[in-house]
Scaffold this motif. Sequence first.
Motif, PDB file in Angstrom:
ATOM      1  N   ILE A   3      26.154  32.788  64.553  1.00  0.00           N
ATOM      2  CA  ILE A   3      25.484  33.517  63.487  1.00  0.00           C
ATOM      3  C   ILE A   3      26.420  33.610  62.284  1.00  0.00           C
ATOM      4  CG2 ILE A   3      24.361  35.677  62.822  1.00  0.00           C
ATOM      5  CD1 ILE A   3      23.886  36.165  65.851  1.00  0.00           C
ATOM      6  N   ALA A   4      25.993  33.048  61.162  1.00  0.00           N
ATOM      7  CA  ALA A   4      26.746  33.119  59.911  1.00  0.00           C
ATOM      8  C   ALA A   4      26.231  34.313  59.114  1.00  0.00           C
ATOM      9  CB  ALA A   4      26.582  31.830  59.112  1.00  0.00           C
ATOM     10  N   VAL A   5      27.153  35.167  58.667  1.00  0.00           N
ATOM     11  CA  VAL A   5      26.775  36.417  58.008  1.00  0.00           C
ATOM     12  C   VAL A   5      27.424  36.492  56.633  1.00  0.00           C
ATOM     13  CG1 VAL A   5      26.724  38.927  58.236  1.00  0.00           C
ATOM     14  CG2 VAL A   5      26.723  37.505  60.298  1.00  0.00           C
ATOM     15  N   ASP A   6      26.608  36.730  55.621  1.00  0.00           N
ATOM     16  CA  ASP A   6      27.089  36.964  54.269  1.00  0.00           C
ATOM     17  C   ASP A   6      27.716  38.347  54.207  1.00  0.00           C
ATOM     18  OD1 ASP A   6      27.419  36.652  51.451  1.00  0.00           O
ATOM     19  OD2 ASP A   6      25.511  37.644  51.094  1.00  0.00           O
ATOM     20  N   PHE A   7      28.510  38.619  53.173  1.00  0.00           N
ATOM     21  CA  PHE A   7      29.165  39.918  53.035  1.00  0.00           C
ATOM     22  C   PHE A   7      28.487  40.772  51.964  1.00  0.00           C
ATOM     23  CE2 PHE A   7      32.547  42.725  51.401  1.00  0.00           C
ATOM     24  CZ  PHE A   7      32.812  43.437  52.566  1.00  0.00           C
ATOM     25  N   ASP A   8      28.590  40.359  50.708  1.00  0.00           N
ATOM     26  CA  ASP A   8      28.063  41.148  49.595  1.00  0.00           C
ATOM     27  C   ASP A   8      26.539  41.128  49.595  1.00  0.00           C
ATOM     28  OD1 ASP A   8      30.572  41.873  48.013  1.00  0.00           O
ATOM     29  OD2 ASP A   8      30.789  39.699  48.239  1.00  0.00           O
ATOM     30  N   GLY A   9      25.950  42.316  49.654  1.00  0.00           N
ATOM     31  CA  GLY A   9      24.505  42.432  49.684  1.00  0.00           C
ATOM     32  C   GLY A   9      23.930  42.368  51.081  1.00  0.00           C
ATOM     33  N   THR A  10      24.772  42.095  52.072  1.00  0.00           N
ATOM     34  CA  THR A  10      24.316  41.952  53.445  1.00  0.00           C
ATOM     35  C   THR A  10      25.003  42.957  54.365  1.00  0.00           C
ATOM     36  OG1 THR A  10      23.904  39.604  53.036  1.00  0.00           O
ATOM     37  CG2 THR A  10      24.030  40.296  55.343  1.00  0.00           C
ATOM     38  N   ILE A  11      26.321  42.993  54.334  1.00  0.00           N
ATOM     39  CA  ILE A  11      27.082  43.980  55.105  1.00  0.00           C
ATOM     40  C   ILE A  11      27.338  45.216  54.244  1.00  0.00           C
ATOM     41  CG2 ILE A  11      29.275  44.445  56.281  1.00  0.00           C
ATOM     42  CD1 ILE A  11      29.354  41.451  57.030  1.00  0.00           C
ATOM     43  N   VAL A  12      27.608  44.967  52.970  1.00  0.00           N
ATOM     44  CA  VAL A  12      27.799  46.047  51.996  1.00  0.00           C
ATOM     45  C   VAL A  12      26.888  45.791  50.807  1.00  0.00           C
ATOM     46  CG1 VAL A  12      30.211  46.472  52.665  1.00  0.00           C
ATOM     47  CG2 VAL A  12      29.710  44.870  50.814  1.00  0.00           C
ATOM     48  N   GLU A  13      26.617  46.845  50.037  1.00  0.00           N
ATOM     49  CA  GLU A  13      25.814  46.686  48.831  1.00  0.00           C
ATOM     50  C   GLU A  13      26.528  45.748  47.861  1.00  0.00           C
ATOM     51  OE1 GLU A  13      25.200  50.608  47.275  1.00  0.00           O
ATOM     52  OE2 GLU A  13      23.790  51.133  48.871  1.00  0.00           O
ATOM     53  N   HIS A  14      25.748  45.077  47.034  1.00  0.00           N
ATOM     54  CA  HIS A  14      26.295  44.099  46.087  1.00  0.00           C
ATOM     55  C   HIS A  14      27.055  44.808  44.964  1.00  0.00           C
ATOM     56  CE1 HIS A  14      26.437  39.919  45.127  1.00  0.00           C
ATOM     57  NE2 HIS A  14      25.397  39.661  45.887  1.00  0.00           N
ATOM     58  N   ARG A  15      28.381  44.691  44.973  1.00  0.00           N
ATOM     59  CA  ARG A  15      29.231  45.242  43.913  1.00  0.00           C
ATOM     60  C   ARG A  15      30.371  44.271  43.605  1.00  0.00           C
ATOM     61  NH1 ARG A  15      25.431  47.880  43.427  1.00  0.00           N
ATOM     62  NH2 ARG A  15      25.132  50.062  43.891  1.00  0.00           N
ATOM     63  N   TYR A  16      30.171  43.007  43.957  1.00  0.00           N
ATOM     64  CA  TYR A  16      31.190  41.973  43.785  1.00  0.00           C
ATOM     65  C   TYR A  16      31.775  42.041  42.376  1.00  0.00           C
ATOM     66  CZ  TYR A  16      33.346  37.370  43.742  1.00  0.00           C
ATOM     67  OH  TYR A  16      34.246  36.354  43.654  1.00  0.00           O
ATOM     68  N   PRO A  17      33.071  41.987  42.204  1.00  0.00           N
ATOM     69  CA  PRO A  17      34.116  41.696  43.180  1.00  0.00           C
ATOM     70  C   PRO A  17      34.605  42.919  43.971  1.00  0.00           C
ATOM     71  CG  PRO A  17      35.099  41.802  41.011  1.00  0.00           C
ATOM     72  CD  PRO A  17      33.621  42.021  40.835  1.00  0.00           C
ATOM     73  N   ARG A  46      33.242  34.768  48.582  1.00  0.00           N
ATOM     74  CA  ARG A  46      34.602  35.286  48.396  1.00  0.00           C
ATOM     75  C   ARG A  46      35.636  34.290  48.908  1.00  0.00           C
ATOM     76  NH1 ARG A  46      35.384  41.102  47.988  1.00  0.00           N
ATOM     77  NH2 ARG A  46      33.385  42.039  47.428  1.00  0.00           N
ATOM     78  N   GLU A  47      36.740  34.199  48.154  1.00  0.00           N
ATOM     79  CA  GLU A  47      37.870  33.350  48.540  1.00  0.00           C
ATOM     80  C   GLU A  47      39.158  34.115  48.260  1.00  0.00           C
ATOM     81  OE1 GLU A  47      36.411  28.845  47.724  1.00  0.00           O
ATOM     82  OE2 GLU A  47      36.915  30.001  45.936  1.00  0.00           O
ATOM     83  N   GLY A  48      40.248  33.626  48.796  1.00  0.00           N
ATOM     84  CA  GLY A  48      41.558  34.201  48.510  1.00  0.00           C
ATOM     85  C   GLY A  48      41.644  35.677  48.852  1.00  0.00           C
ATOM     86  N   ALA A  49      42.194  36.469  47.912  1.00  0.00           N
ATOM     87  CA  ALA A  49      42.402  37.903  48.134  1.00  0.00           C
ATOM     88  C   ALA A  49      41.076  38.641  48.328  1.00  0.00           C
ATOM     89  CB  ALA A  49      43.185  38.512  46.974  1.00  0.00           C
ATOM     90  N   LEU A  50      40.027  38.207  47.622  1.00  0.00           N
ATOM     91  CA  LEU A  50      38.725  38.862  47.773  1.00  0.00           C
ATOM     92  C   LEU A  50      38.140  38.624  49.165  1.00  0.00           C
ATOM     93  CD1 LEU A  50      37.119  38.120  44.290  1.00  0.00           C
ATOM     94  CD2 LEU A  50      38.182  40.244  45.073  1.00  0.00           C
ATOM     95  N   LEU A  51      38.343  37.421  49.691  1.00  0.00           N
ATOM     96  CA  LEU A  51      37.921  37.124  51.050  1.00  0.00           C
ATOM     97  C   LEU A  51      38.699  37.979  52.043  1.00  0.00           C
ATOM     98  CD1 LEU A  51      36.410  35.562  53.254  1.00  0.00           C
ATOM     99  CD2 LEU A  51      38.130  33.741  53.011  1.00  0.00           C
ATOM    100  N   GLN A  52      40.001  38.078  51.842  1.00  0.00           N
ATOM    101  CA  GLN A  52      40.829  38.877  52.747  1.00  0.00           C
ATOM    102  C   GLN A  52      40.403  40.345  52.734  1.00  0.00           C
ATOM    103  OE1 GLN A  52      43.101  37.421  54.934  1.00  0.00           O
ATOM    104  NE2 GLN A  52      42.790  39.430  55.860  1.00  0.00           N
ATOM    105  N   GLU A  53      40.013  40.865  51.571  1.00  0.00           N
ATOM    106  CA  GLU A  53      39.509  42.248  51.494  1.00  0.00           C
ATOM    107  C   GLU A  53      38.267  42.420  52.367  1.00  0.00           C
ATOM    108  OE1 GLU A  53      38.743  43.441  47.466  1.00  0.00           O
ATOM    109  OE2 GLU A  53      40.856  43.313  46.898  1.00  0.00           O
ATOM    110  N   ALA A  54      37.370  41.448  52.328  1.00  0.00           N
ATOM    111  CA  ALA A  54      36.152  41.522  53.140  1.00  0.00           C
ATOM    112  C   ALA A  54      36.487  41.431  54.627  1.00  0.00           C
ATOM    113  CB  ALA A  54      35.189  40.409  52.743  1.00  0.00           C
ATOM    114  N   ILE A  55      37.392  40.531  54.987  1.00  0.00           N
ATOM    115  CA  ILE A  55      37.813  40.390  56.384  1.00  0.00           C
ATOM    116  C   ILE A  55      38.423  41.699  56.868  1.00  0.00           C
ATOM    117  CG2 ILE A  55      39.472  39.240  57.914  1.00  0.00           C
ATOM    118  CD1 ILE A  55      39.098  36.731  56.064  1.00  0.00           C
TER     119      ILE A  55
END
Length: 146
Positions: A3-17, A46-55
Motif C-alpha cells: 500500500i502506497a500512502v501519500d502524506f500531505d492531504g492524506t495523513i495530515v492536512e495539506h499545509r506543504y511545506p 516531499r524530498e530531502g529534509a521535507l521528506l525526512q520531516e514526514a518520515i
Amino acid sequence: MIIAVDFDGTIVEHRYPQIGKPIPFAIDVLIKLREERHTLILWTVREGALLQEAIDYCAERGVIFYAHNANFPEEDPAQASRKLTADLFIDDRNLGGLPDWTAMYRAIAAMRQGGQDVTAILYGSPENPIAKKRKRGFFSTLFGDN
C-alpha cells in the motif's frame, strides 16, 4: 498487500511545506495495517529534509514505512523510476477524493477477503451513512445525483 500512502492531504492536512494537522484516524489505520502485515510505502512529493520531516512525524506516532518514494529501501532514487509497484494507492488526489480512513480500512479488509464491492464501501450508495456525509462533488454539482 503493498500500500502506497501519500502524506500531505492524506495523513495530515495539506499545509506543504509545513506539516498540517493530523487527519482523523489516519495514523491509527496505518498502524493497524502494519500489524496485519501489509507493506506500507510513503509515496510523496516531499524530498530531502521535507521528506525526512514526514518520515519522522509518522515514526514518532508509531508508523514505520517499509520504503519512502521507492519500491525498496535500498533502491537508489537517482536510478529508480518514481513509478511504484503497489496493490493500492491512498492519496487525497484520487478520483472521488479521500474517503474516511475508517471506510478505507473496511475496504482494504474486504479486498483481502475478496468478492465485495470496495467502491460501495468507500463511497457508498445514497442509503449509506458515509455517502450522506460526503460533500457533493464536482460532477454531482454539474450533472445531479444520478
